[in-house]
Motif scaffolding. Sequence first.
Motif, mmCIF file in Angstrom:
data_model
loop_
_atom_site.group_PDB
_atom_site.id
_atom_site.type_symbol
_atom_site.label_atom_id
_atom_site.label_comp_id
_atom_site.label_asym_id
_atom_site.label_seq_id
_atom_site.Cartn_x
_atom_site.Cartn_y
_atom_site.Cartn_z
ATOM 1 N N SER A 72 -15.701 -7.701 53.592
ATOM 2 C CA SER A 72 -15.992 -7.525 55.015
ATOM 3 C C SER A 72 -15.248 -8.563 55.841
ATOM 4 C CB SER A 72 -17.496 -7.675 55.281
ATOM 5 O OG SER A 72 -18.232 -6.789 54.504
ATOM 6 N N LEU A 73 -15.208 -9.800 55.343
ATOM 7 C CA LEU A 73 -14.553 -10.870 56.079
ATOM 8 C C LEU A 73 -13.064 -10.572 56.247
ATOM 9 C CD1 LEU A 73 -15.190 -13.555 57.367
ATOM 10 C CD2 LEU A 73 -14.663 -14.671 55.215
ATOM 11 N N SER A 77 -11.601 -9.667 59.858
ATOM 12 C CA SER A 77 -10.661 -10.644 60.407
ATOM 13 C C SER A 77 -9.334 -9.988 60.745
ATOM 14 C CB SER A 77 -10.417 -11.780 59.415
ATOM 15 O OG SER A 77 -11.625 -12.363 59.044
ATOM 16 N N VAL A 78 -8.796 -9.248 59.795
ATOM 17 C CA VAL A 78 -7.502 -8.593 60.028
ATOM 18 C C VAL A 78 -7.599 -7.636 61.210
ATOM 19 C CG1 VAL A 78 -5.885 -6.937 59.045
ATOM 20 C CG2 VAL A 78 -6.691 -8.836 57.657
ATOM 21 N N ALA A 79 -8.607 -6.749 61.169
ATOM 22 C CA ALA A 79 -8.747 -5.767 62.239
ATOM 23 C C ALA A 79 -9.038 -6.452 63.565
ATOM 24 C CB ALA A 79 -9.866 -4.779 61.897
ATOM 25 N N ALA A 135 -19.037 -7.327 62.561
ATOM 26 C CA ALA A 135 -18.307 -8.592 62.686
ATOM 27 C C ALA A 135 -16.997 -8.470 63.434
ATOM 28 C CB ALA A 135 -18.043 -9.173 61.301
ATOM 29 N N VAL A 136 -16.414 -7.277 63.443
ATOM 30 C CA VAL A 136 -15.093 -7.146 64.075
ATOM 31 C C VAL A 136 -15.182 -7.381 65.579
ATOM 32 C CG1 VAL A 136 -15.036 -4.691 64.673
ATOM 33 C CG2 VAL A 136 -12.998 -5.785 63.773
ATOM 34 N N LEU A 137 -16.358 -7.081 66.155
ATOM 35 C CA LEU A 137 -16.495 -7.209 67.607
ATOM 36 C C LEU A 137 -16.336 -8.647 68.105
ATOM 37 C CD1 LEU A 137 -19.449 -4.697 68.003
ATOM 38 C CD2 LEU A 137 -17.066 -4.280 68.552
ATOM 39 N N PRO A 138 -17.073 -9.628 67.563
ATOM 40 C CA PRO A 138 -16.851 -10.990 68.057
ATOM 41 C C PRO A 138 -15.442 -11.496 67.779
ATOM 42 C CG PRO A 138 -18.323 -11.022 66.163
ATOM 43 C CD PRO A 138 -18.150 -9.594 66.554
ATOM 44 N N VAL A 139 -14.843 -11.074 66.645
ATOM 45 C CA VAL A 139 -13.482 -11.534 66.348
ATOM 46 C C VAL A 139 -12.524 -11.012 67.412
ATOM 47 C CG1 VAL A 139 -11.617 -11.511 64.661
ATOM 48 C CG2 VAL A 139 -13.970 -11.660 63.891
ATOM 49 N N ILE A 190 -20.896 -15.235 60.257
ATOM 50 C CA ILE A 190 -22.357 -15.241 60.382
ATOM 51 C C ILE A 190 -22.881 -13.817 60.489
ATOM 52 C CG2 ILE A 190 -24.279 -15.903 61.859
ATOM 53 C CD1 ILE A 190 -22.876 -18.444 62.489
ATOM 54 N N TYR A 191 -22.213 -13.006 61.335
ATOM 55 C CA TYR A 191 -22.672 -11.626 61.492
ATOM 56 C C TYR A 191 -22.518 -10.849 60.189
ATOM 57 C CZ TYR A 191 -23.802 -11.690 66.392
ATOM 58 O OH TYR A 191 -24.418 -11.943 67.591
ATOM 59 N N ILE A 192 -21.481 -11.178 59.411
ATOM 60 C CA ILE A 192 -21.306 -10.513 58.128
ATOM 61 C C ILE A 192 -22.431 -10.898 57.175
ATOM 62 C CG2 ILE A 192 -19.884 -10.468 56.026
ATOM 63 C CD1 ILE A 192 -17.455 -10.595 57.846
#
Lengths: 251, 340, 258
Positions: A72-73, A77-79, A135-139, A190-192
């Motif tokens: 997931s990380l 992160s990539v996306a 998690a992709v949203l905050p990134v 954290i969200y992950i």
Amino acid sequence: MTWPRRSGTWLATRAAVVVVFLAAVQAGVQTRLINPLFVATPTTAIAGAARGLANGTLGGPMLTTLYEVAVSLVLSSVAGLAVGYLLWRFTDLGRAYEPWVAGLFAAPLILLYPIPLVIFGRTTTAVIAQATVMAVLPVILYTRQGLAGIDPPLLKVAAVYRLRHWQALRHVFLPAAAPTLVTGLRLGLIYILVGVVSVEYLASIGGLGKTINFAYLQFNMAEVYSAVTCVFILAAVLLAIVGRLQWMVRR
Amino acid sequence: MLRSRLVTGLCCAALVLGAAACGNPTASKPVVGTSPLNLIVPDSGNFTSGLPVYVALAQGFFKKEHLSVTVVNTTGGATNVAAVLAGKGALGVDTGPVSVVAANLHGADLKILGADTTGMDILFFTKAGSPITSIYGLSGKKVGFSSPGSSSNVALNVINSDLKAKGMKPAVGEAIGGPPMEYTAVETNQISAGFTAAPNLFSYVRDGSIRLLTSLSSYPAYKNVAVRVIFGSGSYIKSHGAQVREFLTAWHEAWAFAFANHAKALADWRNGAKLSEPVSVLATGFSYYTPATQRLLPIDGLQQDISDAVSLGVLKAPLTASQLASDVESGYAASASSSG
Amino acid sequence: MKLTSTRAVRIGTAVVALGGWEAVARSGLLPGTVLPPFSSVVAALYDLVQQSSTWFQFYVSIWAIGLGLAIGAGAGLVVAAVIGISASVWRTFEPLLYYAGSLPKIIILPVLLLYLGTGIYSKVGMGAVSAFFPVAITTAQSMREVKGTYIRAARSLGAGPLRLVTNVYAPAAIGPILSGLRLGLAVAVTGVLLAETSVASAGVGYQAMQYYDNLRIADMYALLLLVLLAAVAANSLLGWLIRHVTRYSQATERVFFT
């Protein structure tokens, strides 16, 4: 900011604080101030965690959870970095989508967990899908924010040196935005962590979350808290790694 | 600059104070002369718990017994037990006795007050087009149950013993959840078969999209085993024995009324629980449940439940007869049934 | 000109996304009990907003979220004030807050049920515990990041500790505090709603479970859509507030997603 010379002292103080807190909980449970039916003593939890990790009953689920978190990380992160970059590069897209992303980020997406279960079956892939989306949203938000917050003089520097866009990105923009980017990655982690364990708990699939759920259903609080201890260890190690990355990037 | 900040600050403060002035929206003043009771019901759509509760509410049986009942829904199993232990003044229904006993082994003080359902009423089903036509087709396949130690878990265990006796591979159990989740899981091929109980999902049985694999006669050994029970916390029972008796009396009266007035009872249940199935579908429940299956006493077959729990790994070792006896407090139900 | 293209992008995306939803739902790829068509959800939404029971459930959830956020954020601010004052204290506790904050709070629901009962207060507790961590972390961090020059300048002008707090720390921290509140609100909503799906007799989460148990999936989606819209609205409001309050901060100071 230099890395504290006496980093051992920080670790020791932190450990001391944790020990004091756990001792208080231990006292509370043993004197039945805290109902032992719902909370296990820290000693039982830690001993159980050690035992479970050693003989694999908790080690196996921990590896499954770690695998889900790691995948997931990487995916988020990539996306997230890619989309965040695109939202910054193409300002129209950014202006159009950023409020939507921020809005989605504020919504209780965990409630939609049955959908990945149906699409991917009751597998770890479903857990990864849910956690990645969360998690992709905050990134995305932090990446865009980080790039948007680059000091204007730096943009001029890139222009003066006539750097091509990807060169400017690599040598000027990303380093400048790095602190915010890594903060975004930390938040994503954290969200992950929360997302993975929550979906495992709610849907009874995967690793430690499933262990916690089943143990809870059998009122085996010792096992519940042993598994929670393992989650804590996993979170602490991963967050410490990202924290170190954050320190390195702040320089 | 100062003024706009002041305005913003005042607006925020006003909003916060206004909101704070609104009291707890769920706080209800109990009717004078009644005692409050939190009733922990896993799913109001279950025939065995939803029907008597909403009949009792609609027909005034609770009011007659001076009880002000709040229905609290949960996700079942151990959550029921947690809710009963938590709620001051709570009784739980429609819960597997294994959850109650397991909690007691860890120091809870719960008492089984009466039987909720006697006889195994779990029905397994598959998709309409599935090649599986009997339980023997479940060998090696994924089958859903609700949670460890539940009656559906036990029912699956019985099927697996049957398969093992015939030298076949057992079915693989997946803890999915209640009938709605079972239906979704079966529909999307996450599992080959799921479980339900009448009349849940019976509109799908009726229109042919799912097919029942088992029936009431699939579990003869459980004809006189209480698969789900009514329970409460020991301290509450001791201090509020009258309320417990009153609740059980109302419960008993509700079932008596329901079995004598099918249509009225179904209407009360449907309206009270806001169900969307038509009454004709809900009525199929009466083909499965009788006064015998819904009796409060005797609470039979608890030893069977315990040995199931042990074989499922939920309990480490069987209980002694005296341990089991201390988990049961049937005196209140006895006086309730006799007065009803 | 810029505004029009933004709107065009949004409308275009909405059409493609919703159209795709409708197409996928009607194609039978996913069954109706998992993804009902968008049109059914809209129809259900239309019915839902006209029922007073829907608004009652929202009121219950919002009350729990609000009170939970207030308590959690309040505690978070107090803890952050204590931790953020000194660099060494902050460095000791900050990682602990992160580690504890990454544990899923659903696990302590049984404990909350035990001490706060099965009613609305256990949901308030979930909201409070969930909201505490983001607020504490962002506030403490913002206190550490107040530029030393401001503090020294204020001190050199004779500011005592109280003036320091009201004129230096507070204005500098208010932006990040509000951002922390924004995060806190999001997690409080999640916490309260999850708790309501588990053990409840009222609230949006409870209502969603009721719809699911009756396999009224379109109604459930409509309700969740309402929640999403409310969350987006609250988020925008807070965002506007943040921008309004931090209008006078320099561009280089980090203010989270304005």
